[in-house]
Design a protein around this motif. Structure first.
Motif, PDB file in Angstrom:
ATOM      1  N   LEU A   1      -0.215 -67.177 -21.262  1.00  0.00           N
ATOM      2  CA  LEU A   1       0.033 -66.011 -20.404  1.00  0.00           C
ATOM      3  C   LEU A   1       0.622 -64.843 -21.190  1.00  0.00           C
ATOM      4  O   LEU A   1       0.220 -63.685 -21.001  1.00  0.00           O
ATOM      5  CB  LEU A   1       0.969 -66.405 -19.257  1.00  0.00           C
ATOM      6  CG  LEU A   1       0.384 -67.352 -18.211  1.00  0.00           C
ATOM      7  CD1 LEU A   1       1.458 -67.778 -17.219  1.00  0.00           C
ATOM      8  CD2 LEU A   1      -0.785 -66.684 -17.478  1.00  0.00           C
ATOM      9  N   ILE A   2       1.570 -65.144 -22.081  1.00  0.00           N
ATOM     10  CA  ILE A   2       2.194 -64.079 -22.885  1.00  0.00           C
ATOM     11  C   ILE A   2       1.176 -63.427 -23.799  1.00  0.00           C
ATOM     12  O   ILE A   2       1.087 -62.184 -23.877  1.00  0.00           O
ATOM     13  CB  ILE A   2       3.372 -64.649 -23.703  1.00  0.00           C
ATOM     14  CG1 ILE A   2       4.522 -65.059 -22.783  1.00  0.00           C
ATOM     15  CG2 ILE A   2       3.859 -63.623 -24.730  1.00  0.00           C
ATOM     16  CD1 ILE A   2       5.639 -65.792 -23.483  1.00  0.00           C
ATOM     17  N   ASP A   3       0.377 -64.242 -24.482  1.00  0.00           N
ATOM     18  CA  ASP A   3      -0.615 -63.691 -25.413  1.00  0.00           C
ATOM     19  C   ASP A   3      -1.703 -62.911 -24.682  1.00  0.00           C
ATOM     20  O   ASP A   3      -2.154 -61.851 -25.156  1.00  0.00           O
ATOM     21  CB  ASP A   3      -1.240 -64.820 -26.239  1.00  0.00           C
ATOM     22  CG  ASP A   3      -0.249 -65.419 -27.224  1.00  0.00           C
ATOM     23  OD1 ASP A   3       0.832 -64.834 -27.400  1.00  0.00           O
ATOM     24  OD2 ASP A   3      -0.559 -66.464 -27.828  1.00  0.00           O
ATOM     25  N   LEU A   4      -2.126 -63.418 -23.545  1.00  0.00           N
ATOM     26  CA  LEU A   4      -3.130 -62.688 -22.757  1.00  0.00           C
ATOM     27  C   LEU A   4      -2.561 -61.366 -22.254  1.00  0.00           C
ATOM     28  O   LEU A   4      -3.280 -60.352 -22.206  1.00  0.00           O
ATOM     29  CB  LEU A   4      -3.597 -63.549 -21.580  1.00  0.00           C
ATOM     30  CG  LEU A   4      -4.536 -64.705 -21.922  1.00  0.00           C
ATOM     31  CD1 LEU A   4      -4.741 -65.603 -20.704  1.00  0.00           C
ATOM     32  CD2 LEU A   4      -5.881 -64.187 -22.428  1.00  0.00           C
ATOM     33  N   ALA A   5      -1.282 -61.360 -21.898  1.00  0.00           N
ATOM     34  CA  ALA A   5      -0.636 -60.113 -21.470  1.00  0.00           C
ATOM     35  C   ALA A   5      -0.608 -59.111 -22.620  1.00  0.00           C
ATOM     36  O   ALA A   5      -0.867 -57.914 -22.424  1.00  0.00           O
ATOM     37  CB  ALA A   5       0.779 -60.402 -20.984  1.00  0.00           C
ATOM     38  N   VAL A   6      -0.318 -59.604 -23.824  1.00  0.00           N
ATOM     39  CA  VAL A   6      -0.259 -58.727 -25.002  1.00  0.00           C
ATOM     40  C   VAL A   6      -1.619 -58.110 -25.296  1.00  0.00           C
ATOM     41  O   VAL A   6      -1.734 -56.883 -25.472  1.00  0.00           O
ATOM     42  CB  VAL A   6       0.243 -59.517 -26.237  1.00  0.00           C
ATOM     43  CG1 VAL A   6       0.043 -58.698 -27.512  1.00  0.00           C
ATOM     44  CG2 VAL A   6       1.713 -59.875 -26.074  1.00  0.00           C
ATOM     45  N   ILE A   7      -2.671 -58.929 -25.343  1.00  0.00           N
ATOM     46  CA  ILE A   7      -3.991 -58.392 -25.722  1.00  0.00           C
ATOM     47  C   ILE A   7      -4.555 -57.472 -24.637  1.00  0.00           C
ATOM     48  O   ILE A   7      -5.399 -56.605 -24.933  1.00  0.00           O
ATOM     49  CB  ILE A   7      -4.999 -59.516 -26.042  1.00  0.00           C
ATOM     50  CG1 ILE A   7      -5.294 -60.366 -24.804  1.00  0.00           C
ATOM     51  CG2 ILE A   7      -4.502 -60.382 -27.176  1.00  0.00           C
ATOM     52  CD1 ILE A   7      -6.388 -61.405 -25.038  1.00  0.00           C
ATOM     53  N   ASN A   8      -4.109 -57.637 -23.410  1.00  0.00           N
ATOM     54  CA  ASN A   8      -4.596 -56.750 -22.343  1.00  0.00           C
ATOM     55  C   ASN A   8      -3.762 -55.482 -22.208  1.00  0.00           C
ATOM     56  O   ASN A   8      -4.308 -54.387 -22.038  1.00  0.00           O
ATOM     57  CB  ASN A   8      -4.619 -57.504 -21.003  1.00  0.00           C
ATOM     58  CG  ASN A   8      -5.819 -58.419 -20.864  1.00  0.00           C
ATOM     59  OD1 ASN A   8      -6.926 -57.980 -20.588  1.00  0.00           O
ATOM     60  ND2 ASN A   8      -5.602 -59.710 -21.090  1.00  0.00           N
ATOM     61  N   LEU A   9      -2.441 -55.593 -22.313  1.00  0.00           N
ATOM     62  CA  LEU A   9      -1.573 -54.426 -22.147  1.00  0.00           C
ATOM     63  C   LEU A   9      -1.718 -53.434 -23.293  1.00  0.00           C
ATOM     64  O   LEU A   9      -1.633 -52.224 -23.089  1.00  0.00           O
ATOM     65  CB  LEU A   9      -0.117 -54.876 -22.019  1.00  0.00           C
ATOM     66  CG  LEU A   9       0.244 -55.588 -20.704  1.00  0.00           C
ATOM     67  CD1 LEU A   9       1.677 -56.104 -20.747  1.00  0.00           C
ATOM     68  CD2 LEU A   9       0.061 -54.642 -19.523  1.00  0.00           C
ATOM     69  N   PHE A  10      -1.929 -53.921 -24.510  1.00  0.00           N
ATOM     70  CA  PHE A  10      -2.033 -53.025 -25.659  1.00  0.00           C
ATOM     71  C   PHE A  10      -3.258 -52.116 -25.580  1.00  0.00           C
ATOM     72  O   PHE A  10      -3.293 -51.062 -26.211  1.00  0.00           O
ATOM     73  CB  PHE A  10      -2.051 -53.822 -26.969  1.00  0.00           C
ATOM     74  CG  PHE A  10      -0.718 -53.907 -27.637  1.00  0.00           C
ATOM     75  CD1 PHE A  10      -0.351 -53.005 -28.628  1.00  0.00           C
ATOM     76  CD2 PHE A  10       0.197 -54.874 -27.264  1.00  0.00           C
ATOM     77  CE1 PHE A  10       0.895 -53.081 -29.237  1.00  0.00           C
ATOM     78  CE2 PHE A  10       1.442 -54.960 -27.863  1.00  0.00           C
ATOM     79  CZ  PHE A  10       1.791 -54.056 -28.857  1.00  0.00           C
TER      80      PHE A  10
END
Length: 450
Positions: free
Chosen positions: A18-27
């Motif tokens: 979830l954290i990594d998916l949030a990072v790749i989407n938010l950036f």
């Protein structure tokens, strides 16, 4: 007590996803990538990230995993993610997307996810070491060198989170597995480590049944004297289980393609960027000191024991023993310029032509003279395993100190051991690590570089 003994893998892995998916989407919102179809882009990168993570086992980090394992997983994950990221432009016809902003996006995502991954790894290690949380109660069955070494690891590496409880002497008179089973159940043991060599087949079956029926993790410690010391590969022929004694990663077509592609690009880089201007200079220096050819070629054994010509800059005066006697310390055959190029390993550079033509690789077991191969194949056990892959300009044995002259039998034994380890544990990350170490050794100089 719950927090000290509970396993967190079922929480950590989904949270990491979830954290990594949030990072790749938010950036993607922080940089001017010019997304015309944001929903399509987010769906694409999220889906491919999950698929890559499963294929590369990106989130499969054990408590005993080394830092190098994390580096390797990060490298593999982001190499493929980079290719998939830029494939989005052509595949979905997005000409307005900024390539530069996409590159910045990739770098920021890589740095942040790498930081998060190492931070979580470090914090979990410290949590086990200082707080004594996330512990796994373990027992060991058997008393020998291997089991004692493992127990020492349990005691010294507290950051792994293993709470060693007891060692059972299986060779003592009157040993009974039921005593072990009672202790394991009464003390809430999580993992059982068993020395294969110290138990009979029926005892091993009984131990397996107990572990299965009581939800205990059972692991076997191999005996160096039998088949279990091998790196085994478990396969199914229809419904029949088969164990292979050796699994060679480079037999995989994808791995072989990646290594060959790297070899071609790296060899072209050296040939065009270095040999194109260095060769004429060395040619003058070599021929001024002693008459003879600039290059020296020697028949050596390569993959599948096939013979090939290995090229080097000539570092010796022409002599009849060049193909049969290895260079020794203070060898009178070596010229002054030869001594310098051997010390700095410059004499090996023409082998990048071998790499380009496909008879060698940048990294692999060093090829030996035909005479020595014939000799060692009879004297040294498993020596011929080295020829399952292409020979290399440098290798794991060389960066571990086993290069040059073979002064005693232990030299060739250790060289063979490291070569077999490399063959069975190959990865692109390992190749890059060996290349970097070779470069550093060349700068520092090595004792056996003569």
């Amino acid at each position: 007590m719950f927090f000290k003994q509970h396993r967190y893998s079922n929480i950590i892995t989904p949270t990491s996803y979830l954290i990594d998916l949030a990072v790749i989407n938010l950036f993607s919102y922080l940089l001017p990538i010019n997304l015309n179809e944001p929903i399509l882009f987010h769906s694409y990168i999220s889906f491919t990230w999950i698929v890559l993570s499963i294929k590369n086992e990106f989130y499969k980090i054990h408590r005993y995993s080394k830092v190098s394992t994390i580096y390797r997983k990060l490298f593999t994950q982001f190499v493929f993610f980079f290719l998939i990221l830029y494939a989005f432009i052509g595949f979905f016809k997005q000409p307005l997307m900024s390539r530069l902003a996409l590159a910045k996006y990739f770098i920021y995502v890589f740095l942040l996810i790498s930081f998060i991954k190492f931070l979580s790894y470090y914090l979990l290690m410290k949590y086990r070491e200082k707080v004594k949380g996330n512990l796994r109660n373990v027992v060991v069955l058997g008393a020998n060198k291997k089991t004692n070494q493992l127990i020492q690891v349990f005691k010294e590496r507290s950051e792994f989170g293993y709470n060693f409880l007891k060692q059972f002497q299986t060779k003592t008179l009157g040993f009974n597995l039921n005593v072990c089973f009672e202790f394991i159940n009464n003390n809430k043991v999580d993992e059982i480590y068993c020395s294969v060599s110290e138990l009979k087949n029926e005892q091993i079956v009984e131990l397996i049944n107990f572990a299965d029926n009581n939800l205990k993790t059972l692991k076997f410690i191999p005996d160096n004297k039998n088949i279990f010391s091998k790196k085994l590969k478990f396969e199914y022929y229809d419904y029949i289980p088969v164990l292979s004694l050796r699994d060679i990663p480079l037999d995989d077509p994808i791995n072989a393609f990646l290594k060959r592609t790297f070899d071609i690009f790296f060899s072209l880089l050296v040939i065009i960027g270095l040999l194109s201007w260095l060769t004429p200079i060395l040619a003058i220096l070599i021929t001024l000191e002693s008459k003879g050819p600039v290059f020296f070629r020697q028949t050596r054994n390569g993959i599948d024991n096939r013979e090939f010509y290995c090229y080097k800059f000539r570092s010796m005066a022409p002599n009849k023993n060049a193909d049969s006697i290895m260079a020794t310390k203070n060898d009178m055959r070596i010229t002054k310029i030869g001594k310098f190029i051997r010390k700095t390993s410059i004499d090996e550079l023409p082998q990048f032509y071998n790499v380009l033509f496909g008879t060698m690789s940048v990294v692999g077991p060093r090829p030996h003279m035909v005479k020595h191969t014939n000799e060692y194949s009879f004297k040294i056990d498993k020596y011929m395993v080295r020829h399952f892959v292409k020979p290399g300009i440098t290798g794991l044995a060389q960066v571990r100190g086993y290069r040059g002259e073979i002064e005693q039998e232990s030299d060739i034994l250790n060289r063979t051991k490291f070569d077999i380890f490399y063959i069975e544990n190959w990865s692109m990350f390992l190749d890059l690590k060996i290349i970097l170490q070779t470069f550093l050794n060349a700068i520092r100089g090595e004792d056996k570089a003569y």
